[in-house]
Write a protein that holds these residues in place. Sequence first.
Motif, PDB file in Angstrom:
ATOM      1  N   GLY A   1       0.794  -1.226   0.000  1.00 12.59           N
ATOM      2  CA  GLY A   1       0.000   0.000   0.000  1.00 12.59           C
ATOM      3  C   GLY A   1       0.822   1.270   0.000  1.00 12.59           C
ATOM      4  N   GLY A   2       2.129   1.148  -0.275  1.00 11.34           N
ATOM      5  CA  GLY A   2       2.988   2.314  -0.374  1.00 11.34           C
ATOM      6  C   GLY A   2       3.198   3.032   0.950  1.00 11.34           C
ATOM      7  N   GLU A   3       3.512   4.313   0.853  1.00 11.96           N
ATOM      8  CA  GLU A   3       3.809   5.080   2.063  1.00 11.96           C
ATOM      9  C   GLU A   3       2.603   5.173   2.999  1.00 11.96           C
ATOM     10  N   ASP A   4       1.393   5.198   2.460  1.00 15.67           N
ATOM     11  CA  ASP A   4       0.215   5.275   3.323  1.00 15.67           C
ATOM     12  C   ASP A   4       0.124   4.059   4.239  1.00 15.67           C
ATOM     13  N   GLU A   5       0.337   2.880   3.663  1.00 22.04           N
ATOM     14  CA  GLU A   5       0.280   1.661   4.482  1.00 22.04           C
ATOM     15  C   GLU A   5       1.408   1.650   5.513  1.00 22.04           C
ATOM     16  N   TRP A   6       2.594   2.081   5.075  1.00 20.65           N
ATOM     17  CA  TRP A   6       3.718   2.064   6.014  1.00 20.65           C
ATOM     18  C   TRP A   6       3.489   3.038   7.167  1.00 20.65           C
ATOM     19  N   ALA A   7       2.939   4.207   6.873  1.00 21.49           N
ATOM     20  CA  ALA A   7       2.664   5.182   7.935  1.00 21.49           C
ATOM     21  C   ALA A   7       1.664   4.618   8.946  1.00 21.49           C
ATOM     22  N   LYS A   8       0.670   3.873   8.477  1.00 23.20           N
ATOM     23  CA  LYS A   8      -0.295   3.251   9.400  1.00 23.20           C
ATOM     24  C   LYS A   8       0.392   2.204  10.272  1.00 23.20           C
ATOM     25  N   ALA A   9       1.305   1.437   9.659  1.00 22.39           N
ATOM     26  CA  ALA A   9       2.047   0.440  10.434  1.00 22.39           C
ATOM     27  C   ALA A   9       2.904   1.118  11.503  1.00 22.39           C
ATOM     28  N   LEU A  10       3.576   2.185  11.119  1.00 24.85           N
ATOM     29  CA  LEU A  10       4.396   2.928  12.078  1.00 24.85           C
ATOM     30  C   LEU A  10       3.549   3.487  13.213  1.00 24.85           C
ATOM     31  N   GLN A  11       2.354   3.949  12.900  1.00 27.32           N
ATOM     32  CA  GLN A  11       1.476   4.496  13.934  1.00 27.32           C
ATOM     33  C   GLN A  11       1.122   3.423  14.966  1.00 27.32           C
ATOM     34  N   LEU A  12       0.842   2.208  14.487  1.00 24.91           N
ATOM     35  CA  LEU A  12       0.538   1.104  15.413  1.00 24.91           C
ATOM     36  C   LEU A  12       1.714   0.819  16.336  1.00 24.91           C
ATOM     37  N   ILE A  13       2.915   0.839  15.775  1.00 21.55           N
ATOM     38  CA  ILE A  13       4.113   0.562  16.569  1.00 21.55           C
ATOM     39  C   ILE A  13       4.310   1.645  17.619  1.00 21.55           C
ATOM     40  N   ALA A  14       4.097   2.886  17.228  1.00 21.27           N
ATOM     41  CA  ALA A  14       4.240   3.993  18.173  1.00 21.27           C
ATOM     42  C   ALA A  14       3.226   3.874  19.305  1.00 21.27           C
ATOM     43  N   GLU A  15       1.998   3.551  18.976  1.00 24.50           N
ATOM     44  CA  GLU A  15       0.956   3.424  19.995  1.00 24.50           C
ATOM     45  C   GLU A  15       1.250   2.278  20.952  1.00 24.50           C
ATOM     46  N   ALA A  16       1.975   1.271  20.471  1.00 24.02           N
ATOM     47  CA  ALA A  16       2.374   0.159  21.337  1.00 24.02           C
ATOM     48  C   ALA A  16       3.601   0.491  22.172  1.00 24.02           C
ATOM     49  N   GLY A  17       4.210   1.660  21.931  1.00 22.67           N
ATOM     50  CA  GLY A  17       5.374   2.070  22.706  1.00 22.67           C
ATOM     51  C   GLY A  17       6.638   1.313  22.346  1.00 22.67           C
ATOM     52  N   LEU A  18       6.727   0.858  21.087  1.00 25.03           N
ATOM     53  CA  LEU A  18       7.847   0.029  20.660  1.00 25.03           C
ATOM     54  C   LEU A  18       8.781   0.798  19.731  1.00 25.03           C
ATOM     55  N   GLN A  19       9.952   0.235  19.536  1.00 28.51           N
ATOM     56  CA  GLN A  19      10.960   0.845  18.679  1.00 28.51           C
ATOM     57  C   GLN A  19      10.749   0.429  17.226  1.00 28.51           C
ATOM     58  N   THR A  20      11.112   1.323  16.308  1.00 30.07           N
ATOM     59  CA  THR A  20      11.213   1.000  14.883  1.00 30.07           C
ATOM     60  C   THR A  20      12.629   1.301  14.432  1.00 30.07           C
ATOM     61  N   GLN A  21      13.243   0.340  13.754  1.00 27.42           N
ATOM     62  CA  GLN A  21      14.525   0.572  13.096  1.00 27.42           C
ATOM     63  C   GLN A  21      14.343   0.208  11.623  1.00 27.42           C
ATOM     64  N   THR A  22      14.759   1.116  10.735  1.00 33.20           N
ATOM     65  CA  THR A  22      14.516   0.919   9.305  1.00 33.20           C
ATOM     66  C   THR A  22      15.817   0.938   8.519  1.00 33.20           C
ATOM     67  N   HIS A  23      16.025  -0.117   7.748  1.00 29.91           N
ATOM     68  CA  HIS A  23      17.160  -0.227   6.828  1.00 29.91           C
ATOM     69  C   HIS A  23      16.983   0.796   5.719  1.00 29.91           C
ATOM     70  N   ALA A  24      17.937   1.723   5.615  1.00 30.41           N
ATOM     71  CA  ALA A  24      17.871   2.748   4.573  1.00 30.41           C
ATOM     72  C   ALA A  24      19.285   3.091   4.148  1.00 30.41           C
ATOM     73  N   VAL A  25      19.624   2.782   2.900  1.00 30.36           N
ATOM     74  CA  VAL A  25      20.962   3.015   2.361  1.00 30.36           C
ATOM     75  C   VAL A  25      20.985   4.237   1.455  1.00 30.36           C
ATOM     76  N   GLY A  26      20.088   4.281   0.473  1.00 33.00           N
ATOM     77  CA  GLY A  26      20.093   5.353  -0.502  1.00 33.00           C
ATOM     78  C   GLY A  26      19.532   6.662   0.024  1.00 33.00           C
ATOM     79  N   ASP A  27      19.893   7.774  -0.616  1.00 34.58           N
ATOM     80  CA  ASP A  27      19.429   9.088  -0.173  1.00 34.58           C
ATOM     81  C   ASP A  27      17.918   9.228  -0.279  1.00 34.58           C
ATOM     82  N   GLU A  28      17.329   8.713  -1.365  1.00 30.81           N
ATOM     83  CA  GLU A  28      15.878   8.799  -1.486  1.00 30.81           C
ATOM     84  C   GLU A  28      15.187   7.979  -0.406  1.00 30.81           C
TER      85      GLU A  28
END
Length: 562
Positions: A345-372
Amino acid sequence: MIRFMAHLSAGVCALALTAFSAQAQNADTILRNGKIYTVDKDFRTAQAVAIRDGRISAVGDDATVMKEAGPTTQVIDLAGRTVIPGLTDTHLHQSFAATNLPAVQLIEARSVADVQKRIAERAAQTPAGQWIVASSGWHESLLAEGRLPTRYELDKAAPDNPVIIPRGGHVVTVNSKALELAGITKETKNPAGGVIVRDPASGEATGVLLESAAYFARKMQPPPPPPERFLELLKAQMQQLNALGIVGVVEPGIDERIAGLYQRMRQSGDMTVRTDLLYRATSLEQVQKGLAMREMKNDDMLRFVGFKFLLDGGVEGARLREPYQIVPGEQPDKDYRGLLLLPPGGEDEWAKALQLIAEAGLQTQTHAVGDETIDVVVRNYEKVNASMSIRDLRWTVMHIFLPSDAALKTMSNLGIMATVQDHAVLLGHNQRRWWGDARAAYAIPIRKILDAKIMTGGGSDGPVVPFDPFQSMWWMTTRQTLNGYALGPEQAITPREALTLYTINNAIVMGVEKDRGSIETGKLADIVVLSKDILTIPPAEIRDAKALMTLLGGKVVHRKDI
């Protein structure tokens, strides 16, 4: 007379109780006559440290700390040696490294012929038709040819066995039998998010598979070892890490099976590396599933702390704003900019997933190599922060090769953290070939990241890169590669900063700074005795440092030459 004896008995008991109480306060172990870098807020240097009940009970000069000694205290004379807090690697695939232990080791190979020789030796011991698997902890940059072996070169080494040679987590090279089993032919199209490298003249697959194309071959490999064998390998892997002074890791990207095996190991008392687990997710649905991991018991040895996302590839698959260079025989597309691996679902789906993690009080770590990719990560972390602060959740950007100035500024403002690893010691070769010298030199700009006031932890990404922390600190302070040249020396940091990244900063990234990361009274007694003073020797010599003794909670888990 009876009354006198009663008073005498009470007095004797009181004296005995006092003696027992005093003995109970004595240290179990004292390390004395050393040079102890506490890595506390003042970065003090001490002579001695006392340990009682797995925690540090005193730090200071010899005379002060020796007051903690009693008749049962073990006193270790350090003879002036250097002591540091136990080291943590905030990005180490510990379970993957464990299953790599029986694989064909290629880190010492220096030519395609060397690779062929090692594969042929294993083929001579392997029944026809059975897989030969190499360890991922090496890189083709170490070979004289500077490239991966082809299917035909591997065919010569093992004509009767399928062969797979992973290189890190994003690239494999295989022989013809493996291609056949994977169903890859001249007509097979590139999968979404992957590349089947082809001979430009014939169009045939060369055997090199990038990113998701590697899955074609990986899915045909032998199944993972059974639980008992896996636990044996994991115990051996932890002992290897202890021998390097490592007492803690973040295991980035596990599933329920691996989490269950870790819990078994904790229950058996065999864990010697404190392990924080990140559940690997690629979609909102997987986050919802992974939230069940919150039911897992957390303690000082094993914790479930949050989620890992992988949003682009490695050097060959990082999502860049500007095109890659053309690499003859490997990357022929002048418009190629790498891969962006968002949920369906693109960025919209990912933002919803991140929101759930935040509400659970948990950490998110994201693999990101490229500038974009880094910009995408920061933008979506910022979306969540607009509804609730993420500062105390310690959300992190992993790897952070090519951050823009704008991304660094936003990270600093929001309290987004970073973890950096010494990929360039091996991957620098392909950074130059695929990205060009300017992007290769800038990659993982630690000096700039720290100057931006971003809390940063250190590690290795082992077994993608060897997990020796002193090699990683050597790279951080010199920017040297194993190919003999430096990439971006202006991004080097000081030895003191490198040590801080591997100790207290990693504890802060993981939210355990009250118990770990420095040698201070009340903290867990995780301590390492070194062969060299890594803060005073020339940075070029840091990679030669060894851990002579490693203590985990006051217990010796590694000791050699001391």
